[in-house]
Design an enzyme around this catalytic site. Structure first.
Site, PDB file in Angstrom:
ATOM      1  N   GLU A 160      47.767   7.094 106.425  1.00 35.30           N
ATOM      2  CA  GLU A 160      46.967   7.463 105.251  1.00 35.30           C
ATOM      3  C   GLU A 160      46.412   6.251 104.514  1.00 35.30           C
ATOM      4  O   GLU A 160      46.995   5.157 104.517  1.00 35.30           O
ATOM      5  CB  GLU A 160      47.782   8.333 104.303  1.00 35.30           C
ATOM      6  CG  GLU A 160      48.956   7.672 103.637  1.00 35.30           C
ATOM      7  CD  GLU A 160      49.492   8.523 102.488  1.00 35.30           C
ATOM      8  OE1 GLU A 160      48.713   8.773 101.550  1.00 35.30           O
ATOM      9  OE2 GLU A 160      50.655   8.935 102.549  1.00 35.30           O
ATOM     10  N   HIS A 165      48.567  12.156 104.605  1.00 34.81           N
ATOM     11  CA  HIS A 165      48.807  12.169 103.160  1.00 34.81           C
ATOM     12  C   HIS A 165      49.667  13.376 102.770  1.00 34.81           C
ATOM     13  O   HIS A 165      49.401  14.503 103.172  1.00 34.81           O
ATOM     14  CB  HIS A 165      47.439  12.229 102.468  1.00 34.81           C
ATOM     15  CG  HIS A 165      47.457  12.137 100.992  1.00 34.81           C
ATOM     16  ND1 HIS A 165      48.000  11.075 100.302  1.00 34.81           N
ATOM     17  CD2 HIS A 165      46.951  12.976 100.034  1.00 34.81           C
ATOM     18  CE1 HIS A 165      47.837  11.245  99.014  1.00 34.81           C
ATOM     19  NE2 HIS A 165      47.216  12.401  98.815  1.00 34.81           N
ATOM     20  N   SER A 205      50.735  12.600  95.520  1.00 32.35           N
ATOM     21  CA  SER A 205      49.385  12.088  95.323  1.00 32.35           C
ATOM     22  C   SER A 205      49.161  11.775  93.842  1.00 32.35           C
ATOM     23  O   SER A 205      49.924  11.002  93.261  1.00 32.35           O
ATOM     24  CB  SER A 205      48.371  13.090  95.866  1.00 32.35           C
ATOM     25  OG  SER A 205      47.099  12.501  96.022  1.00 32.35           O
TER      26      SER A 205
END
Length: 311
Positions: free
Chosen positions: A253, A283, A157
């Protein structure tokens, strides 16, 4: 370069754990719109829950280059090879504690050690404090005698952003570049222009545009002009000479388009880039390592990719 879209007709029961956890977080954030940063951090420290403890991995709390870290040492690993792990959490939440087990799984699969950074977080420390910490750790590892080619950057991320942007920073500093870069569901686009922000909005159990906007506000402070800075938004970066790159993402995602655009940008620059998208996954689904077959299979693919680089 290589792009893989892994199609899974039936999502495993084990993988459903992550979607349920994310939905719980989303429900709790919606119920408490005035959640403090301390509350956010407590919530996201639950990110360690999906990951099973890897067997035969030991951990050590340390300080490297002035940065607090946790080392993951699989039994029998090659300590002369290191993965620098930058955790996710929008540059503001997440920690070495929430991600040490995932780093342990990756280190074990690759046969190396891993160092998980507790880099300075926003809003107390806005951009570029996080990159400065990553550079300090990298320089300290080089000074300790570890070769650049034996270091890899890895993150998920926002930490996937840092795993990429830190290499761009190393290049600016005139340092020899690491041998590999691995990014899980990287969040790269600080301008929020990705097509899957809309098309996958109904299937992503965690990400929302308002959540991303809040994280951006904390990351940049009052200076929104930084959204196009290549060190903050690597989709604007020059990837010529970049190390071999492995990118993965979940098929449902909202940040999927970031991964696809990164792969395209890197490939256009001649980078040895691999993109793995697993259908139905949320995710940062590799955090299901040890629990769900989809995650374990992805970790195995990354290990095979990494071993091929060593030949």
């Amino acid at each position: 370069m290589k792009s893989m879209e892994q199609t899974t007709k039936i999502i495993s029961k084990e993988a459903e754990y992550l979607r349920a956890l994310y939905q719980d977080w989303s429900d709790r954030m919606e119920a408490n719109p005035n959640m403090t940063i301390a509350d956010f951090r407590s919530l996201f420290d639950e990110w360690e829950k999906p990951t099973f403890e890897p067997e035969d991995v030991t951990y050590k709390t340390d300080k490297v280059g002035g940065v607090d870290v946790i080392w993951a040492y699989p039994i029998g690993c090659d300590k002369s090879k290191v993965l620098i792990y930058t955790h996710g959490g929008g540059f503001a939440v997440g920690s070495s504690t929430s991600h040490r087990k995932l780093a342990g799984h990756m280190a074990k699969a690759l046969g190396v050690s891993s160092v998980v950074l507790d880099y300075r977080r926003s809003p107390e420390n806005p951009f570029p404090a996080q990159l400065e910490d990553a550079a300090a750790v990298y320089k300290a590892l080089l000074a300790s005698g570890i070769k650049a080619k034996d270091i890899g950057t890895i993150g998920d991320s926002a930490g996937g952003n840092l795993a990429i942007a830190s290499v761009l920073k190393f290049r600016e500093l005139g340092l020899e570049l690491p041998g590999a870069v691995i990014a899980f569901s990287p969040w790269l686009d600080m301008e929020l222009t990705g097509s899957t922000l809309e098309s996958n909005a109904a299937t992503d159990a965690l990400i929302t545009v308002p959540l991303l906007q809040g994280m951006i506000g904390m990351f940049f402070g009052d200076d929104s002009t930084k959204a196009r800075n290549p060190f903050a938004n690597p989709l604007h970066a020059d990837f010529n000479g970049f190390p071999p790159l492995y990118i993965n993402a979940g098929g449902v995602e909202m940040l999927l388009d970031d991964a696809r655009r990164l792969h395209a940008r890197a490939t256009e620059a001649g980078v040895q880039a691999t993109l793995s998208v697993v259908d139905g996954m949320q995710h940062v689904f590799p955090c299901l390592a040890g629990r769900a077959p989809e995650a374990d299979e992805e970790v195995s693919r990354i290990a095979a990719w990494y071993q091929a680089l060593q030949k």
